[in-house]
Structures are given as structure tokens and as C-alpha cells.
Design an enzyme around this catalytic site. Sequence first.
Site, short mmCIF file in Angstrom:
data_model
loop_
_atom_site.label_atom_id
_atom_site.label_comp_id
_atom_site.label_asym_id
_atom_site.label_seq_id
_atom_site.Cartn_x
_atom_site.Cartn_y
_atom_site.Cartn_z
N CYS A 71 2.00 -3.74 -7.04
CA CYS A 71 0.97 -4.40 -7.49
C CYS A 71 0.77 -4.63 -9.00
O CYS A 71 0.91 -3.54 -9.72
CB CYS A 71 -0.51 -3.71 -7.19
SG CYS A 71 -2.05 -4.30 -7.66
N CYS A 74 -2.09 -2.38 -10.55
CA CYS A 74 -2.08 -0.78 -10.73
C CYS A 74 -0.78 -0.42 -10.52
O CYS A 74 -0.74 1.06 -10.67
CB CYS A 74 -3.20 -0.39 -9.46
SG CYS A 74 -2.38 -0.48 -7.91
N CYS A 119 -5.18 -4.71 -2.10
CA CYS A 119 -4.50 -3.42 -2.55
C CYS A 119 -5.49 -2.33 -2.40
O CYS A 119 -6.48 -2.38 -2.81
CB CYS A 119 -4.31 -3.44 -4.15
SG CYS A 119 -3.30 -1.85 -4.77
N CYS A 122 -6.37 -0.47 -5.80
CA CYS A 122 -7.30 -1.04 -7.00
C CYS A 122 -8.35 -2.08 -6.43
O CYS A 122 -8.88 -2.46 -7.30
CB CYS A 122 -6.50 -1.53 -8.15
SG CYS A 122 -5.62 -2.97 -7.71
N CYS A 142 1.13 -13.27 3.41
CA CYS A 142 1.34 -14.67 2.45
C CYS A 142 1.01 -14.14 1.17
O CYS A 142 -0.39 -14.25 1.09
CB CYS A 142 0.71 -15.63 3.11
SG CYS A 142 0.99 -17.36 2.07
ZN LIG Z 1 -3.16 -2.57 -7.04
#
Ligand SMILES: [Zn+2]
Length: 154
Positions: A71, A74, A119, A122, A142
Site C-alpha cells: 500500500c 501505509c 486496505c 489504513c 482490479c
Molecule cells: Zn494502507
Amino acid sequence: MKNFRRKFLKLLGLSYLSVVLLPYNLLYSATKKIINPKLTEEQKKIMFNESTERPFSSPLNNEKRKGFFHCVNCGAKLFASNAKFDSGTGWPSFTESLPGAFKTKIDYSFGMRRIEYHCANCGAHHGHIFDDGPGSTGKRFCNNGLCLIFKPES
Ligand SMILES: [Zn+2]
């Protein structure tokens, strides 16, 4: 009397729905946070305003090395390179995420019913999951390339 009962049941149904949805929405907004101060406006728009990048714009479409996708907000590890495949859609696509990497939500925008994922660490929006993936999971994640950082295996 019948009418009253129907009204009562409808009310019951509505309050049940809000009891179910409210904690989720509260939880969802509580977990959403900008951690990386270097996020661009475009990245913030995608991750925190549910926007989507232009197809075929991400260099990660062509990323074929072994490693992990994290990510960009984060740093959480989200996908392994062996789950990546070329979907031809113009967005980095994966058959599965790492366990617990994401939380999902139903997105009704644009007159469609789609599964949107965020996510788990976060709360940043990453993309949508479709049921036309090629792997054993049958799923296609996707993902917006701008939300990911690729770290090659060393
Ligand atoms: Zn994240």
C-alpha cells in the site's frame, strides 16, 4: 390493523438495517487515514475519494518481477507477484490478495453493484473485485496502480 402491522414491520426492518450499517460506517471512517505525507493529489483522490486512474496509465501493468505489492499510503503488504496476471483491462490485476490485506464494501455508484476493497490497515480505497478472474479463486482484483508500491524480491 393489517396496515399498522405492515408499517411496524417496515420500521423494524429499517432500524435493523441501520443497526447493521451504522457500526460499519463508523468503523470505516475511523480507520481511514492519510499516513504517507508524500501522497500526490491524484493518489489522495483515488485512495480517499474513490476515484479511478486512467487505464493503461500505470507502469505497474508491465511489472513482471518477483516480489510484493504494498500500500503506497501505509506500506502494508497486499499482493504477492505470483497472484498478478495480465487482464488486458489496463489496470494491475491480481487473482487474490494476501490474507487479511483488505476489507470490502458494496459500491452502488454508476448504477452498478460492485465490490470495492480498502486496505485493512489504513482504509485507503484500492479498487474493485470482479468474478471473472482466471485463477482457482475466480476473482479479479482490479487495482489502481497509483495505490501500490512494488518491492522486488532481493
Ligand atoms: Zn494502507
